[in-house]
Design a protein around this motif. Structure first.
Motif, PDB file in Angstrom:
ATOM      1  N   ARG A 192      -7.937   4.199  -1.814  1.00 26.14           N
ATOM      2  CA  ARG A 192      -7.468   5.328  -1.004  1.00 26.14           C
ATOM      3  C   ARG A 192      -8.510   5.743   0.024  1.00 26.14           C
ATOM      4  NH1 ARG A 192      -2.980   6.604   0.953  1.00 26.14           N
ATOM      5  NH2 ARG A 192      -4.043   7.292   2.807  1.00 26.14           N
ATOM      6  N   LEU A 193      -9.804   5.685  -0.376  1.00 30.28           N
ATOM      7  CA  LEU A 193     -10.892   6.021   0.552  1.00 30.28           C
ATOM      8  C   LEU A 193     -10.910   5.053   1.731  1.00 30.28           C
ATOM      9  CD1 LEU A 193     -13.423   7.749   1.148  1.00 30.28           C
ATOM     10  CD2 LEU A 193     -14.744   6.095  -0.195  1.00 30.28           C
ATOM     11  N   TYR A 194     -10.634   3.789   1.451  1.00 27.69           N
ATOM     12  CA  TYR A 194     -10.581   2.785   2.517  1.00 27.69           C
ATOM     13  C   TYR A 194      -9.521   3.148   3.554  1.00 27.69           C
ATOM     14  CZ  TYR A 194      -9.079  -1.609   4.699  1.00 27.69           C
ATOM     15  OH  TYR A 194      -8.681  -2.567   5.593  1.00 27.69           O
ATOM     16  N   TYR A 195      -8.334   3.531   3.095  1.00 32.47           N
ATOM     17  CA  TYR A 195      -7.269   3.903   4.025  1.00 32.47           C
ATOM     18  C   TYR A 195      -7.564   5.230   4.726  1.00 32.47           C
ATOM     19  CZ  TYR A 195      -4.173   0.236   2.193  1.00 32.47           C
ATOM     20  OH  TYR A 195      -3.616  -0.961   1.847  1.00 32.47           O
ATOM     21  N   GLU A 196      -8.149   6.181   4.007  1.00 31.43           N
ATOM     22  CA  GLU A 196      -8.404   7.511   4.572  1.00 31.43           C
ATOM     23  C   GLU A 196      -9.402   7.457   5.723  1.00 31.43           C
ATOM     24  OE1 GLU A 196      -7.552  10.780   3.943  1.00 31.43           O
ATOM     25  OE2 GLU A 196      -5.914  10.211   2.596  1.00 31.43           O
ATOM     26  N   LYS A 197     -10.364   6.565   5.637  1.00 30.39           N
ATOM     27  CA  LYS A 197     -11.456   6.536   6.622  1.00 30.39           C
ATOM     28  C   LYS A 197     -11.267   5.478   7.710  1.00 30.39           C
ATOM     29  CE  LYS A 197     -13.457   9.856   4.499  1.00 30.39           C
ATOM     30  NZ  LYS A 197     -13.445  11.207   5.137  1.00 30.39           N
ATOM     31  N   GLY A 198     -10.062   4.994   7.865  1.00 27.94           N
ATOM     32  CA  GLY A 198      -9.789   4.129   9.006  1.00 27.94           C
ATOM     33  C   GLY A 198      -9.372   2.716   8.669  1.00 27.94           C
ATOM     34  N   GLY A 199      -9.386   2.330   7.390  1.00 23.62           N
ATOM     35  CA  GLY A 199      -8.932   1.002   7.018  1.00 23.62           C
ATOM     36  C   GLY A 199      -7.429   0.857   7.177  1.00 23.62           C
ATOM     37  N   GLY A 219       6.811   3.643   0.596  1.00 21.14           N
ATOM     38  CA  GLY A 219       5.718   3.727  -0.371  1.00 21.14           C
ATOM     39  C   GLY A 219       6.217   3.899  -1.787  1.00 21.14           C
ATOM     40  N   TYR A 220       7.269   4.717  -1.954  1.00 16.36           N
ATOM     41  CA  TYR A 220       7.837   4.948  -3.286  1.00 16.36           C
ATOM     42  C   TYR A 220       8.428   3.658  -3.846  1.00 16.36           C
ATOM     43  CZ  TYR A 220      10.690   6.975  -7.002  1.00 16.36           C
ATOM     44  OH  TYR A 220      11.258   7.259  -8.223  1.00 16.36           O
ATOM     45  N   ILE A 221       9.195   2.941  -3.017  1.00 12.44           N
ATOM     46  CA  ILE A 221       9.815   1.684  -3.461  1.00 12.44           C
ATOM     47  C   ILE A 221       8.734   0.658  -3.812  1.00 12.44           C
ATOM     48  CG2 ILE A 221      11.232  -0.268  -2.722  1.00 12.44           C
ATOM     49  CD1 ILE A 221      12.842   1.702  -1.008  1.00 12.44           C
ATOM     50  N   CYS A 222       7.688   0.581  -2.977  1.00 14.60           N
ATOM     51  CA  CYS A 222       6.606  -0.378  -3.244  1.00 14.60           C
ATOM     52  C   CYS A 222       5.857  -0.018  -4.529  1.00 14.60           C
ATOM     53  CB  CYS A 222       5.636  -0.410  -2.070  1.00 14.60           C
ATOM     54  SG  CYS A 222       6.287  -1.208  -0.581  1.00 14.60           S
ATOM     55  N   ALA A 223       5.651   1.290  -4.755  1.00 15.57           N
ATOM     56  CA  ALA A 223       4.945   1.721  -5.971  1.00 15.57           C
ATOM     57  C   ALA A 223       5.755   1.380  -7.219  1.00 15.57           C
ATOM     58  CB  ALA A 223       4.661   3.224  -5.912  1.00 15.57           C
ATOM     59  N   HIS A 281       2.729  -8.466  -6.884  1.00 16.52           N
ATOM     60  CA  HIS A 281       2.419  -7.127  -7.399  1.00 16.52           C
ATOM     61  C   HIS A 281       1.316  -6.463  -6.581  1.00 16.52           C
ATOM     62  CE1 HIS A 281       0.071  -4.280  -9.731  1.00 16.52           C
ATOM     63  NE2 HIS A 281      -0.849  -5.210  -9.942  1.00 16.52           N
ATOM     64  N   CYS A 282       0.264  -7.208  -6.253  1.00 13.43           N
ATOM     65  CA  CYS A 282      -0.868  -6.633  -5.521  1.00 13.43           C
ATOM     66  C   CYS A 282      -0.484  -6.245  -4.091  1.00 13.43           C
ATOM     67  CB  CYS A 282      -2.034  -7.619  -5.515  1.00 13.43           C
ATOM     68  SG  CYS A 282      -2.826  -7.849  -7.127  1.00 13.43           S
ATOM     69  N   ILE A 283       0.365  -7.040  -3.460  1.00 19.51           N
ATOM     70  CA  ILE A 283       0.819  -6.702  -2.108  1.00 19.51           C
ATOM     71  C   ILE A 283       1.616  -5.404  -2.123  1.00 19.51           C
ATOM     72  CG2 ILE A 283       2.345  -7.430  -0.232  1.00 19.51           C
ATOM     73  CD1 ILE A 283       1.525 -10.342  -0.898  1.00 19.51           C
ATOM     74  N   LEU A 284       2.536  -5.274  -3.082  1.00 16.00           N
ATOM     75  CA  LEU A 284       3.312  -4.035  -3.204  1.00 16.00           C
ATOM     76  C   LEU A 284       2.400  -2.858  -3.518  1.00 16.00           C
ATOM     77  CD1 LEU A 284       6.398  -5.326  -5.240  1.00 16.00           C
ATOM     78  CD2 LEU A 284       6.350  -4.657  -2.831  1.00 16.00           C
ATOM     79  N   TYR A 285       1.393  -3.080  -4.344  1.00 17.72           N
ATOM     80  CA  TYR A 285       0.432  -2.026  -4.679  1.00 17.72           C
ATOM     81  C   TYR A 285      -0.278  -1.517  -3.421  1.00 17.72           C
ATOM     82  CZ  TYR A 285      -3.595   0.238  -6.923  1.00 17.72           C
ATOM     83  OH  TYR A 285      -4.548   1.139  -7.311  1.00 17.72           O
ATOM     84  N   SER A 286      -0.705  -2.436  -2.562  1.00 17.67           N
ATOM     85  CA  SER A 286      -1.438  -2.057  -1.353  1.00 17.67           C
ATOM     86  C   SER A 286      -0.571  -1.238  -0.397  1.00 17.67           C
ATOM     87  CB  SER A 286      -1.958  -3.315  -0.648  1.00 17.67           C
ATOM     88  OG  SER A 286      -2.842  -4.028  -1.476  1.00 17.67           O
ATOM     89  N   PHE A 287       0.692  -1.628  -0.240  1.00 17.85           N
ATOM     90  CA  PHE A 287       1.591  -0.866   0.629  1.00 17.85           C
ATOM     91  C   PHE A 287       1.904   0.505   0.036  1.00 17.85           C
ATOM     92  CE2 PHE A 287       2.479  -4.964   2.690  1.00 17.85           C
ATOM     93  CZ  PHE A 287       2.550  -4.558   4.015  1.00 17.85           C
ATOM     94  N   GLY A 288       2.083   0.564  -1.284  1.00 16.66           N
ATOM     95  CA  GLY A 288       2.340   1.850  -1.912  1.00 16.66           C
ATOM     96  C   GLY A 288       1.179   2.806  -1.753  1.00 16.66           C
ATOM     97  N   LEU A 289      -0.046   2.305  -1.918  1.00 16.31           N
ATOM     98  CA  LEU A 289      -1.232   3.145  -1.772  1.00 16.31           C
ATOM     99  C   LEU A 289      -1.454   3.558  -0.326  1.00 16.31           C
ATOM    100  CD1 LEU A 289      -3.517   4.319  -3.497  1.00 16.31           C
ATOM    101  CD2 LEU A 289      -4.868   2.288  -2.984  1.00 16.31           C
ATOM    102  N   LEU A 290      -0.990   2.739   0.629  1.00 16.30           N
ATOM    103  CA  LEU A 290      -1.125   3.061   2.050  1.00 16.30           C
ATOM    104  C   LEU A 290      -0.229   4.227   2.452  1.00 16.30           C
ATOM    105  CD1 LEU A 290      -2.042   2.426   4.982  1.00 16.30           C
ATOM    106  CD2 LEU A 290      -0.194   0.735   5.073  1.00 16.30           C
ATOM    107  N   LEU A 330      -6.355  -7.119   3.338  1.00 13.79           N
ATOM    108  CA  LEU A 330      -7.710  -6.997   2.795  1.00 13.79           C
ATOM    109  C   LEU A 330      -7.707  -6.193   1.502  1.00 13.79           C
ATOM    110  CD1 LEU A 330     -10.743  -7.470   3.072  1.00 13.79           C
ATOM    111  CD2 LEU A 330     -10.883  -5.358   4.408  1.00 13.79           C
ATOM    112  N   GLU A 331      -6.944  -5.113   1.478  1.00  8.89           N
ATOM    113  CA  GLU A 331      -6.852  -4.299   0.269  1.00  8.89           C
ATOM    114  C   GLU A 331      -6.235  -5.094  -0.879  1.00  8.89           C
ATOM    115  OE1 GLU A 331      -7.083  -1.249  -2.421  1.00  8.89           O
ATOM    116  OE2 GLU A 331      -8.111  -1.529  -0.488  1.00  8.89           O
ATOM    117  N   THR A 332      -5.327  -5.998  -0.549  1.00  8.41           N
ATOM    118  CA  THR A 332      -4.764  -6.878  -1.570  1.00  8.41           C
ATOM    119  C   THR A 332      -5.779  -7.906  -2.032  1.00  8.41           C
ATOM    120  OG1 THR A 332      -2.565  -6.639  -0.571  1.00  8.41           O
ATOM    121  CG2 THR A 332      -2.875  -8.467  -2.096  1.00  8.41           C
TER     122      THR A 332
END
Length: 376
Positions: free
Chosen positions: A56-63, A203-207, A122-131, A68-70
Motif C-alpha cells: 500500500r505504501l508503494y501505491y500511496e507514494k507514487g508507485g 478493486g472489490y471484484i479483484c479482492a 491470484h497475485c495479479i488480482l491481489y495487486s489490482f485489488g490493493l491498488l 512490479l507489485e505482483t
C-alpha cells in the motif's frame, strides 16, 4: 529384505522425514511439532502484515506498476535455495531411469506448473485489488478467503463442515458483503465520482477473486501433498515454495515485458515521493516478507491443514486495518467496524472448532485412565 526395509524406515525417521502428518493425538505432547508450528505462524503473520502495508505504501507514494507489485510477491524464491545445501540427499538403490520415476517427474512437473499458473493469477488480482481499495477495506474483504477455503477443503481435502465452521462461513460472507454498500469518498465532480466508484467495484471484484484464488491454491497444495507427493519433509516445503513461484515469476516477467510496463519503471523510481533508495528498500522488503509468508503458509499446510493455514492468515485481520488507520489515515467507518467485528467473530468460531478437535483425543485418552482409577 525385511531387516533392510526396517533399517531404511528408521533412517528416514531419524533424518526428520516422517511418512505422514503428525496425528492430533501426538500433537498435544510433541513439543518439536509445536515449535515448528509456532515458527511457521510467526513467518506467515509477520510476512503478510508487513508485505501488505509495504504494498500500500508503494501505491500511496507514487508507485503505479501492478506488474512490479505482483513480481515482488513471487521473485523471492531464490532466497530459499541455500537451504537445499543443508538437506541430506535420499539414498537410492539404482541410478537407472525407470517408467515409474519418469511418470513421477511428469506428475510433479504438472503439479508445480498448475499451481504456479494459479499463483500468478491470484497475485495479479491481489495487486489490482490493493491498488483500487484502501488497505483496511482490502484486508477485510480478504477475510473471505477463509470461507472459500472451507468450501474447497470440503470437496478436495475431506474437511467436515461442522456447525461452528458453517457459522464462520456465514459471518465472513456477510462481513465481505457489507463492504459493498459502504459510501465511496466524496468527489468534486460527477465524472470523478463515477470513476472512483468504478475503481472501487473493480478493486472489490479483484479482492474477492484473489481470496478465492489463494484459497484454491492452499487446498490444491494440501491435496498434492496428500495424494501425489505423499511426503511431509522440509525439502517438500522448499520444493512447494520454490517451483510454483518460479513458474509464476516467469509468467509475470513475460507480462511485464510484453505489456511494455518495464519501460516506465526507471521514471517511476526517479519520481517516487520517498526517493530512489526508499523505492528499492520497499521493493526488497516486500520480496522478503512475501517469501517468509509463503514458507509459513506451506509449512502450516504440511503440519496441520490448508484450512488452518488460512485461519492463521486471517489473524492479520484486526492488525492491518488498525495500522492502515495509523499510517495511511484510512477512514474507519461504522460499516467497516461492523464488518471487522463479524469477521473476527467468524474467525473465533472456526478457531473454537479447532480447539474442540484437539481436545477430543486428550479426553478419549484420559477417560480409560479415569475408569481404571475408579476400579482400583
Amino acid at each position: 529384505m525385511e531387516l533392510e526395509s526396517e533399517t531404511q524406515e528408521l533412517h528416514l525417521r531419524v533424518n526428520g522425514e516422517p511418512e505422514g502428518k503428525v496425528s492430533t493425538e501426538e500433537r498435544s505432547h510433541n513439543y518439536s511439532w509445536r515449535l515448528r508450528v509456532s515458527l511457521f505462524v510467526t513467518l506467515l503473520l509477520a510476512g503478510e502484515t508487513i508485505a501488505t502495508l509495504l504494498g500500500r505504501l508503494y501505491y500511496e507514494k507514487g508507485g503505479k506498476s501492478t506488474w512490479l507489485e505482483t513480481l515482488v510477491q513471487l521473485v523471492g524464491f531464490p532466497l530459499t535455495l541455500p537451504c537445499y545445501y543443508y538437506i541430506k540427499p535420499e539414498p537410492s538403490k539404482t541410478k537407472t531411469i525407470t517408467k515409474k520415476t519418469t511418470s513421477s517427474f511428469l506428475k510433479l512437473s504438472l503439479v508445480y506448473i498448475g499451481l504456479g499458473l494459479l499463483v500468478a493469477g491470484h497475485c495479479i488480482l491481489y495487486s489490482f485489488g490493493l491498488l483500487y481499495l484502501p488497505v483496511s477495506t482490502f484486508s477485510l474483504i480478504s477475510a473471505s478467503q477463509l470461507a472459500f477455503n472451507a468450501v474447497f477443503s470440503y470437496f478436495l481435502n475431506s474437511q467436515k463442515l461442522t456447525p461452528f465452521i458453517l457459522n464462520s462461513l456465514v459471518l465472513l460472507t456477510i462481513s465481505s458483503t457489507l463492504l459493498v454498500i459502504q459510501h465511496e469518498p466524496e468527489s468534486s465532480s460527477s465524472t470523478s465520482k463515477s470513476a472512483a466508484k468504478s475503481k472501487y467495484v473493480i478493486g472489490y471484484i479483484c479482492a474477492i477473486g484473489s481470496s478465492a484464488g489463494y484459497s484454491l491454491v492452499l487446498s490444491l497444495t494440501d491435496y498434492a501433498f496428500e495424494k501425489i507427493l505423499k511426503k511431509y519433509t522440509f525439502k517438500a516445503i522448499l520444493d512447494m515454495a520454490t517451483y510454483p513461484s518460479m513458474v509464476a515469476t516467469c509468467v509475470v516477467v513475460v507480462g511485464l515485458f510484453g505489456s511494455g510496463g518495464w519501460k516506465s519503471l526507471s521514471t517511476e523510481m526517479e519520481e517516487f515521493q520517498l526517493g530512489k533508495s526508499s523505492y528499492i528498500l520497499i521493493t526488497i522488503g516486500s520480496t522478503i516478507s512475501w517469501q517468509a509468508c509463503l514458507i509459513g503458509s506451506v509449512g502450516l499446510i504440511i503440519e496441520v491443514s490448508s484450512l488452518f493455514s488460512n485461519v492463521i492468515s486471517t489473524l492479520c485481520l484486526p492488525v492491518v486495518p488498525v495500522l492502515a488507520v495509523v499510517f495511511f489515515r484510512d477512514e474507519m467507518s461504522g460499516i467497516k467496524l461492523i464488518a471487522m467485528f463479524l469477521a473476527i467473530w467468524g474467525f473465533v468460531s472456526y478457531a473454537y472448532q479447532h480447539y474442540v478437535d484437539d481436545r477430543k483425543p486428550q479426553e478419549e485418552q484420559e477417560l480409560p485412565q479415569h475408569e481404571e482409577k475408579e476400579e482400583m
